[in-house]
Design an enzyme around this catalytic site. Structure first.
Site, PDB file in Angstrom:
ATOM      1  N   TYR A 172       0.868  -1.179   0.000  1.00  0.00           N
ATOM      2  CA  TYR A 172       0.000   0.000   0.000  1.00  0.00           C
ATOM      3  C   TYR A 172       0.901   1.225   0.000  1.00  0.00           C
ATOM      4  O   TYR A 172       1.864   1.295   0.766  1.00  0.00           O
ATOM      5  CB  TYR A 172      -0.886  -0.004   1.251  1.00  0.00           C
ATOM      6  N   ASP A 196       9.390   2.916  -0.413  1.00  0.00           N
ATOM      7  CA  ASP A 196       8.350   3.572   0.380  1.00  0.00           C
ATOM      8  C   ASP A 196       8.602   3.201   1.842  1.00  0.00           C
ATOM      9  O   ASP A 196       8.247   2.119   2.302  1.00  0.00           O
ATOM     10  CB  ASP A 196       6.961   3.125  -0.084  1.00  0.00           C
ATOM     11  N   LYS A 245       4.452   9.149   8.868  1.00  0.00           N
ATOM     12  CA  LYS A 245       4.248   8.604  10.226  1.00  0.00           C
ATOM     13  C   LYS A 245       5.261   9.151  11.247  1.00  0.00           C
ATOM     14  O   LYS A 245       5.090  10.245  11.751  1.00  0.00           O
ATOM     15  CB  LYS A 245       4.251   7.087  10.166  1.00  0.00           C
TER      16      LYS A 245
HETATM   17  C1  LIG Z   1       3.927   2.188   3.196  1.00  0.00           C
HETATM   18  C2  LIG Z   1       2.903   3.276   3.198  1.00  0.00           C
HETATM   19  N1  LIG Z   1       2.964   4.239   2.253  1.00  0.00           N
HETATM   20  C3  LIG Z   1       2.085   5.249   2.228  1.00  0.00           C
HETATM   21  C4  LIG Z   1       1.085   5.351   3.161  1.00  0.00           C
HETATM   22  C5  LIG Z   1       0.128   6.501   3.119  1.00  0.00           C
HETATM   23  O1  LIG Z   1       0.367   7.353   4.191  1.00  0.00           O
HETATM   24  P1  LIG Z   1      -0.804   8.316   4.739  1.00  0.00           P
HETATM   25  O2  LIG Z   1      -1.825   7.453   5.349  1.00  0.00           O
HETATM   26  O3  LIG Z   1      -0.088   9.215   5.699  1.00  0.00           O
HETATM   27  O4  LIG Z   1      -1.311   9.066   3.559  1.00  0.00           O
HETATM   28  C6  LIG Z   1       0.989   4.386   4.151  1.00  0.00           C
HETATM   29  C7  LIG Z   1      -0.088   4.461   5.166  1.00  0.00           C
HETATM   30  O5  LIG Z   1      -0.315   3.572   5.947  1.00  0.00           O
HETATM   31  C8  LIG Z   1       1.915   3.324   4.181  1.00  0.00           C
HETATM   32  O6  LIG Z   1       1.859   2.367   5.111  1.00  0.00           O
END
Ligand SMILES: Cc1ncc(COP(=O)(O)O)c(C=O)c1O
Length: 434
Positions: free
Chosen positions: A146, A241, A269
């Site tokens: 994700y 990511d 985060k």
């Molecule tokens: C690996 C990863 N990338 C991107 C995101 C998206 O972040 P946000 O929820 O702050 O938009 C998340 C959210 O859980 C994530 O776990």
């Protein structure tokens, strides 16, 4: 023990009248758990308190945000002082440079960084930069990973999207989805085959170096290195990511932990210390395509917000004290060893990397999204509801990760082990009696 949730239920009944599904992010809804969500009042260290006054040891950590624990006094004090001086100017502040310097110092792959307000924005912007830099369109991702809810990234995605069971969420034009290819995770043959046929079209490969949004599923030996080698060979960029793994797997994130340097890194985060912050950064020559230096446009009214920068800076400063990562690794290893010994007696498996872990209601440790989909979701929900009654708050979905954090005490972790043991024996009582 029955869980008294009268106030939570009332709060939910009211919220549902005004907010779709009563929540501002679907994974909070407890839909797959088979009960209404808890509403929270406060948190301190590793303890959450709901609106009915029930305490829980927190293993969800606001989906991975609170590595230092909740309401760390030094972060809180710095934030209050900053708020009193004004909260936004729509103009640069020294706090942005302070946090930028700290991020660049900690993460080896980052020469330059730009701040945004969420992980989604960070990924969306990094992908745009990769496309702008390479002049190519195709993005390669992996099933069950994700990367936020930007249109191109919702193809076969993990986290809450996985619970919908859809390949693509309605509302994303099929034409957009055609710009993304999603491959099975941990399948070197599939990656090689795609590069052989479409390598010259690929702008970037994006991957969670430790996927956490289909639950924790570690990359097999050599898989991340293969991505590094193929992207280099074909002139595509590699994006790690690290919204979850950044500042968690090590001081420099998963890239440093695995000894692999991506071209771009996305962060979120932990970096905001509990405030809405994301960031993307990487090679100087790639980042210099961004406006106002270069032609690739990206912007944000509240990007680099001084309150959020202050919280992020003090969080990273505290994490960067001597011994913090070593202590966390030792604590996680000891806890996860004991947890493994407990779950080994049940048809449940534990996947973990560093302080991140998922209990899968599956007899075999899943290695990709398809295998995770074979979990016993009903038993997971039963386990989860039982665990809440034991005063332990895990991430409320089989498709998510849990986290040992810096604030967890040995005593709290022992209570978590007892809670897990009791919840499992409740679900699988017959196994204990055999
Ligand atoms: C690996 C990863 N990338 C991107 C995101 C998206 O972040 P946000 O929820 O702050 O938009 C998340 C959210 O859980 C994530 O776990």
């Amino acid at each position: 023990m029955e869980l008294l949730s009268k106030q939570s239920k009332q709060a939910f009944e009211e919220a549902i009248r005004y907010i779709p599904g009563g929540v501002n992010s679907p994974v909070r809804s407890f839909k797959s758990i088979g009960r209404s969500p808890l509403f929270f009042e406060k948190a301190s260290g590793s303890v959450l308190t709901d609106v009915d006054g029930n305490d829980y040891i927190d293993m969800c950590n606001s989906w991975g945000v609170t590595l230092l624990g909740h309401a760390h006094p030094e972060v809180t004090e710095a934030v209050i002082a900053r708020v009193q001086k004004g909260t936004t100017f729509g103009a640069p502040t020294p706090e942005e440079t302070l946090l930028a310097k700290k991020v660049i110092d900690m993460v080896p792959a980052i020469d330059m960084v730009r701040f945004v307000s969420s992980g989604t924005e960070a990924v969306m912007s990094a992908v745009r930069v990769a496309r702008g830099f390479t002049g190519r369109t195709l993005l390669v991702k992996f099933d069950g990973c994700y990367h936020g809810h930007a249109d191109h990234l919702l193809v076969d995605a993990g986290s809450g999207v996985a619970e919908t069971g859809e390949h693509l969420t309605p509302g994303v034009p099929r034409e957009f989805a055609q710009c993304t290819v999603s491959l099975p995770f941990n399948d070197p043959k599939a990656v090689k085959a795609l590069f052989e046929t479409r390598g010259e079209e690929i702008a970037a490969v994006i991957v969670e170096p430790v996927p956490a949004n289909m639950g924790v599923v570690p990359a097999g030996s050599g898989f991340l290195q293969l991505l590094r080698d193929l992207t280099t060979q074909y002139g595509a960029l590699l994006i790690f990511d690290e919204v979850i793994t950044g500042f968690r797997m090590s001081r420099g994130g998963a890239g440093q932990y695995f000894g692999i340097t991506p071209d771009l890194v996305t962060l979120g985060k932990i970096i905001g210390g509990g405030f809405p912050v994301g960031a993307f950064g990487g090679r100087r020559d790639v980042m210099e395509v961004l406006a106002p230096l270069g032609p690739v446009y990206q912007a944000g009214t509240l990007s680099g917000n001084p309150v959020a920068m202050e919280a992020g800076y003090h969080t990273l400063r505290l994490l960067d004290q001597p011994g913090v990562y070593e202590d966390l690794a030792r604590k996680a290893e000891s806890f996860l060893g004991k947890l493994r010994a407990i779950v080994d007696r049940y048809p449940v498996t534990l996947n973990s990397v560093g302080p991140m872990f998922t209990l899968f209601f599956h007899k075999k440790n899943p290695t990709n999204f398809e295998e995770v989909k074979g979990c016993d979701f009903e038993n997971f929900a039963w386990f989860y509801r039982s665990l809440l009654k034991e005063g332990v708050y895990f991430s409320p979905s089989q498709y998510e990760a849990n986290f040992v954090n810096v604030a967890h005490t040995e005593h709290q972790l022992r209570l978590v082990l007892i809670g897990v043991q009791r919840a499992l024996s409740y679900v699988y009582g017959y196994v204990d009696n055999m």
